[in-house]
Each structure stands twice: as C-alpha cells, then as structure tokens.
Write an enzyme that holds these catalytic residues in place. Structure first.
Site, mmCIF file in Angstrom:
data_model
loop_
_atom_site.group_PDB
_atom_site.id
_atom_site.type_symbol
_atom_site.label_atom_id
_atom_site.label_comp_id
_atom_site.label_asym_id
_atom_site.label_seq_id
_atom_site.Cartn_x
_atom_site.Cartn_y
_atom_site.Cartn_z
ATOM 1 N N ASP A 51 -1.845 5.020 -9.569
ATOM 2 C CA ASP A 51 -1.924 4.863 -8.087
ATOM 3 C C ASP A 51 -1.642 3.441 -6.805
ATOM 4 O O ASP A 51 -3.278 3.230 -6.900
ATOM 5 C CB ASP A 51 -2.353 5.603 -7.241
ATOM 6 C CG ASP A 51 -1.408 6.535 -6.318
ATOM 7 O OD1 ASP A 51 -0.743 5.564 -5.921
ATOM 8 O OD2 ASP A 51 -1.592 7.681 -5.456
ATOM 9 N N ALA A 120 18.408 -4.328 1.077
ATOM 10 C CA ALA A 120 18.974 -4.523 3.143
ATOM 11 C C ALA A 120 19.176 -3.754 3.437
ATOM 12 O O ALA A 120 19.763 -4.437 4.840
ATOM 13 C CB ALA A 120 20.620 -4.675 2.380
ATOM 14 N N TYR A 150 12.162 3.408 6.733
ATOM 15 C CA TYR A 150 12.546 2.658 5.325
ATOM 16 C C TYR A 150 12.208 0.837 4.893
ATOM 17 O O TYR A 150 11.926 -0.047 4.412
ATOM 18 C CB TYR A 150 13.208 3.401 3.939
ATOM 19 C CG TYR A 150 13.834 2.749 3.051
ATOM 20 C CD1 TYR A 150 12.009 2.512 1.601
ATOM 21 C CD2 TYR A 150 14.678 1.726 2.707
ATOM 22 C CE1 TYR A 150 13.066 1.749 -0.302
ATOM 23 C CE2 TYR A 150 15.066 0.917 1.447
ATOM 24 C CZ TYR A 150 14.256 1.230 0.436
ATOM 25 O OH TYR A 150 14.519 0.337 -0.672
#
Ligand code: NAD
Length: 326
Positions: A51, A120, A150
């Site tokens: 992780d 993008a 995000y």
C-alpha cells in the site's frame, strides 16, 4: 549496466502494459500495487503487494536509485465511481497520500525521472459544456474548475510534482491522459469505463435486443488505445519537456456513435436505450498541438481498430467466464 524502473500501480491496466513494454526494452522492473494484476501474470521481475499510502511500503519499494519511476497508482474508476460523490473523500485522501509519499521518497534517494499520470478530468467544467467544441488545451487549465474531486486531486498532484522540479531539481514529467482503453482493462464490476462497458453490453446482448447507454448519448469523448498511451508516456518521461501535456486522441465521437461502432463490429442488430446515469462533462477531446510541437508525437491508430481489438478481447473474456461457471 541494466536499466531499472519502478511502476507504481503495476497491477492496474496501464501499469500492466507499461511493465510489459519496459521488460521488452530490457529493463529490470519492480512493480507495486495493492493487488495482483487482474488479467494474466505481471511481467515485472519483482512484484510487491503493498500500500503506497504507507511509509513502510514506500521505504521498501523505493530503496534504490531507479532510472525511471512511473507513478500510476490512484484510487479511481469510471463515471460510476467518480461522479456519485460517495467516494470523494477516499479518492482525494488515497491518491494524494500516494503522490506525496512517492515524490518525496524519490527526492530523498536522488531519483530524478518520475512520471506522473494526471487526467483530462482536471480541465475546467465550463470549457466542456459544448459537446461539439470542448476546449482541452493545456493552458486552459486555470482558473481551475474540475467537475470532480478526482480532477481536483490530479491538479493538486500536478502542482506537487512541478514544485519538486522547481525546488529540488527533479525532472518529473506530467501527462494528462484522455480515456485510455484496450484489452486487459477492467470491463465489469462498476469501475469500467465507457468503451469497455459498451463492448461488454454489446457482447452480452442477444441479436435484435437493446443496450442501455448512460445519458442522452450525445455527450462526446475521445479514446486512446493502450499501446499508444504507453508509447507517449515513455517518450515524455525520456524527453526534456516537463509538461503537463495531453496524451490522448483527437478522434472525438459521441457515446451513442461509440455504441454504434461496437454494435457494427459485433455484427448484431441492436437498439440503443438511453437511460439516466452519471455522464460527466458534455464534451471532451484531446488537444494534441502541444505534444506534437514539443515531442513530435501523435497517435496514429484509428478508434475503430482499437475498439475491434477490445471488443474481441471482452467477448473472449465473457466466454471464458461463462465456461468456468458451467
Ligand atoms: P487502474 O485502476 O487500472 O490502476 C491503478 C492501480 O493503482 C490499481 O491497480 C490499484 O490497485 C492501484 N492502487 C490504488 N491505490 C493504491 C495504493 N494505495 N497502493 C498501491 N497501489 C494502489 O487505472 P489505470 O487505468 O491503469 O490508470 C493509471 C493511472 O492513469 C491512474 O493514476 C489514473 O488516474 C490515470 N488515468 C487513467 C485514465 C484512463 O483512461 N485509464 C485516464 C486519465 C488518467
């Protein structure tokens, strides 16, 4: 001496393909991911299950002076994961932690060349309201207004890598990927993106039936085939251009026409049923002028060729799943 590379997110779609490519070039490759590669076995010489939010993992995997580091690990998914709002805190915390850790450990070890995969999705929503004329030129990023957390995290991390370049003499390279697709990408379970979801729906549908497509289907996107993405990525990392720069295709298509393309490849006769669902911005297309200018690079394969390969791979996966269940 054998060159060395670290691929963070090597169990994921792009990471898996990138490891294969680096191996073909003769690199010694370490991959790290929370999970094993979903399809097939990783080509990495050393694959660490770990992780990257944890300092202990970071110290374990970034412990030599890699020639190249590719940071692709992120908490992400398709529209069904990013746009519902339910995963916002995880997306921001998890991905930012990974980037903060990776870039700092690279700096401590004197590793210069680090690739960061932005998206993008960091472009302002207000430039992507017209499906026929979206603006995704690199310099349109500010004033910032991404349509998802995000996208905001990607923007933050772009700035993080650029700050390390400025203050610590690193040579991080940043690409803004535009909808990458192809074989060995997630195609079911909720994190799949439009090309894979549509190919799966078409492959499953009975001839003469219907498939559901989210939104009115007039929203537009462009999609880049995985091999071209890997090519652009490697070219950017080894160049003297830090970016951020688009890596995408300029072949824009509406989502209904993408569905029509998959339907025609299948040879079936299917109707499209547009239903309410998360769809993101109205229009998005890559703008490849900057990457062409700085790296002399542009993708050269048609969307249809890539969708054909992806459709046939997903259809074969479905058959395999079916025969395993029988
Ligand atoms: P992916 O989800 O297949 O791969 C990401 C990998 O990161 C996964 O295997 C996941 O397990 C791993 N990961 C997540 N959290 C981790 C952690 N804490 N520690 C270790 N590993 C962790 O995604 P992908 O399509 O291969 O995308 C790679 C990168 O490119 C991502 O950063 C993504 O945001 C970016 N990107 C992708 C696209 C696209 O269309 N695929 C578009 C824009 C940007």
């Amino acid at each position: 001496m054998q060159r060395t590379a670290l691929v963070c997110g090597a169990g994921g779609f792009i990471g898996g393909h990138l490891v294969k490519r680096l191996k073909a070039e003769g690199f010694w490759v370490r991959g790290v991911d929370l999970k094993e590669q979903e399809y097939g076995v990783s080509a990495a010489d050393d694959f660490v299950l770990g992780d990257l939010r944890e300092q202990s993992t970071i110290r374990e995997v970034i412990n030599i002076q890699f020639d190249e580091v590719y940071q692709l690990a992120a908490d992400m998914g398709g529209a069904g994961y990013i746009f519902t709002g339910e995963n916002d805190a995880n997306v921001m915390h998890n991905s930012a932690s990974i980037n903060l850790n990776v870039v700092d450990q690279c700096h401590k070890l004197g590793i210069k060349r680090v690739f960061y995969s932005s998206s993008a999705c960091m472009y302002p929503e207000h430039n992507q309201l017209d499906p026929n004329n979206p603006n995704c030129a690199e310099d349109s990023a500010y004033p910032a207004n991404p349509d998802s957390e995000y996208g905001w995290e990607k923007l933050f991390s772009e700035r993080l890598y650029l700050a390390y370049n400025r203050n610590f003499d690193m040579e991080c390279r940043i690409a803004r990927y535009h909808n990458i697709f192809g074989p060995e990408g997630t195609w079911d379970g909720g994190k799949e993106k439009a090309p894979a979801a549509i190919c799966r729906k078409v492959a499953v549908a009975q001839d003469g039936g219907t498939i559901d497509v989210w939104g009115d289907g007039l929203q537009t996107r462009s999609f880049l085939y995985i091999d071209e993405c890997v090519e652009g990525t490697i070219k950017l990392l080894r160049s003297d251009f830090e970016g951020p720069v688009n890596i995408g295709s300029e072949e824009m298509i509406s989502i209904n026409n993408l569905a029509n393309m998959a339907i025609s490849i299948s040879g079936k006769s299917l109707k499209i049923n547009n239903i309410a669902g998360p769809e993101g911005v109205r229009g998005r297309n890559s703008d490849n002028r900057l990457i062409m200018d700085r790296l002399g690079w542009a993708p050269n394969q048609s969307l249809r060729t890539g969708i054909e390969k992806t459709y046939h791979w997903i259809a074969a996966e479905l058959m395999r799943k079916h025969s395993q269940a029988a």
